[in-house]
Design an enzyme around this catalytic site. Structure first.
Site, PDB file in Angstrom:
ATOM      1  N   SER A 252      22.812 -32.566   2.192  1.00  0.00           N
ATOM      2  CA  SER A 252      23.726 -33.000   3.244  1.00  0.00           C
ATOM      3  C   SER A 252      23.591 -34.512   3.445  1.00  0.00           C
ATOM      4  O   SER A 252      23.689 -35.271   2.492  1.00  0.00           O
ATOM      5  CB  SER A 252      23.469 -32.213   4.536  1.00  0.00           C
ATOM      6  OG  SER A 252      24.525 -32.388   5.461  1.00  0.00           O
TER       7      SER A 252
ATOM      8  N   GLU B 188      29.321 -31.327  -3.139  1.00  0.00           N
ATOM      9  CA  GLU B 188      29.534 -30.177  -2.263  1.00  0.00           C
ATOM     10  C   GLU B 188      29.914 -30.701  -0.892  1.00  0.00           C
ATOM     11  O   GLU B 188      29.819 -31.901  -0.638  1.00  0.00           O
ATOM     12  CB  GLU B 188      28.266 -29.322  -2.170  1.00  0.00           C
ATOM     13  CG  GLU B 188      27.004 -30.079  -1.698  1.00  0.00           C
ATOM     14  CD  GLU B 188      26.905 -30.288  -0.204  1.00  0.00           C
ATOM     15  OE1 GLU B 188      27.426 -29.430   0.560  1.00  0.00           O
ATOM     16  OE2 GLU B 188      26.336 -31.291   0.230  1.00  0.00           O
TER      17      GLU B 188
ATOM     18  N   HIS C  82      25.837 -26.188   1.435  1.00  0.00           N
ATOM     19  CA  HIS C  82      25.369 -25.676   2.721  1.00  0.00           C
ATOM     20  C   HIS C  82      25.433 -24.148   2.678  1.00  0.00           C
ATOM     21  O   HIS C  82      26.252 -23.507   3.347  1.00  0.00           O
ATOM     22  CB  HIS C  82      26.224 -26.222   3.852  1.00  0.00           C
ATOM     23  CG  HIS C  82      26.059 -27.689   4.090  1.00  0.00           C
ATOM     24  ND1 HIS C  82      26.454 -28.640   3.173  1.00  0.00           N
ATOM     25  CD2 HIS C  82      25.544 -28.373   5.147  1.00  0.00           C
ATOM     26  CE1 HIS C  82      26.187 -29.845   3.654  1.00  0.00           C
ATOM     27  NE2 HIS C  82      25.641 -29.710   4.841  1.00  0.00           N
TER      28      HIS C  82
END
Length: 341
Positions: free
Chosen positions: A136, A240, A311
């Site tokens: 992230s 992502e 995630h």
């Protein structure tokens, strides 16, 4: 201080702290983690909202055989950040300089890591290479450290992650066993006639080779144009995201394309985009498949989506900076070297 001396000192300081725009540095691999090693826990982005989350991470690290050391500013908070920038950067710099700490695990992402990039001691990091892992917002640290030092960094589980069998299996193989890992999605049919969950989708057929480079799409797209991104030429670009509407994904992948990155890479790997469906009232929204057809397929390079990166509960540990092979037809990634010594 005399004005001339002051300006000389200021210029010298600026020269030392100015990051370099350059080709990728020579690769530096950290030592593998082993039972008995100490891992440092840090909050370089959002604060540690939950003591239970930190405790679960501590117990997970202990279950792997590690000792745990908390950053000195672990419980600090400055709005949505885990303390002031200088303090969060100090925890990272301290752990890289601390010979008793063999690895660094980030508690969670959020936002704030990019603010630390000018404050990191890259000379110390280069001289004291060790594992650093997260995902992230941690993408900013992973790319920044790799681009400025050549140190292999790791896109993988952090404190808020589920330390399940699949995730821990890849963590062990990559970081503890020093394997040249083969990454493949789980193949579970269950009581269905065919596999439903964790499918891969081929965008462009074929195999490609190159350095694995990437991370969270939102974070890396906002680093473009800075010195804290690597040279993408010849790479396998992976990304992502989470909680992004298709039009925002469109905007970010367009930014990547306009910067020329899709021209330079050898292959494209998309993981998962969790909660990225069109929202209510999104009449005529494009889908992620539409975006891949618009932006990725025309480059006629091996590309696929659906990798266990993102995630999600089960995830790969992906080294940033090692040589690998991807197969877009089978949806697999094969490391061509170990990521640790």
């Amino acid at each position: 201080m005399h004005r001339r001396n002051f300006l000389h000192t200021l210029a010298a300081t600026a020269a030392v702290s100015t990051p370099t725009f350059s080709k990728n540095k020579p690769t530096i691999k950290p030592l593998r983690l082993k039972p008995g090693d100490t891992v440092g826990l840090v909050c370089p982005a959002a604060p540690a909202y939950s003591k239970q989350t930190v405790q679960v991470l501590i117990e997970s690290m202990q279950a792997l055989g590690f000792k745990v050391k908390l950053g000195k500013r672990m419980w600090e908070r400055y709005g949505y950040l885990g303390g002031k920038d200088a303090d969060r950067a100090a925890d990272l710099n301290d752990f890289f300089a601390d010979s008793s700490v063999q690895g660094i695990v980030c508690v969670h992402g959020g936002w704030g890591c990019a603010r630390l990039l000018p404050l990191l001691d890259y000379d110390t990091i280069r001289k004291n290479p060790k594992v650093i892992i997260g995902y992230s917002d941690i993408t900013a640290l992973l790319l920044g450290i790799y681009s400025q030092t050549g140190l292999i960094t790791f896109h993988g589980p952090e404190g808020a992650a589920s330390w399940n069998e699949f995730t821990v299996g890849y963590f062990r193989k990559v970081l503890m066993d020093a394997e040249a890992v083969f990454c493949e999605n789980p193949k579970i049919v269950g009581d269905n006639l065919t596999q439903v969950a964790d499918r891969i989708s081929t965008i462009g057929s074929g195999k490609a080779w190159g350095k694995l480079l990437g991370g969270n799409l939102t974070v890396l797209s906002h680093l473009l144009g800075s010195p804290y991104v690597p040279d993408w030429k010849g790479s396998l670009f992976f990304c992502e995201d989470v909680d992004e509407a298709p039009y925002r994904m469109d905007r970010m992948i367009t930014q990547v394309k306009l910067c020329g990155i899709l021209d330079e890479i050898n292959g494209f790997i998309f993981g998962k985009c969790t909660e990225c469906e069109p929202g209510n009232g999104s009449y005529g929204s494009l889908t992620l498949e539409d975006l891949w057809n618009d932006h990725i397929r025309p480059f006629n390079k091996p590309a696929y989506s659906g990798a266990m990166i993102g995630h999600i509960r089960q995830k790969f540990t992906i080294p940033v900076g090692i040589e690998a092979e991807m197969d877009a037809d089978t949806g697999t990634i094969r490391f061509l070297e170990s990521a640790v010594l």
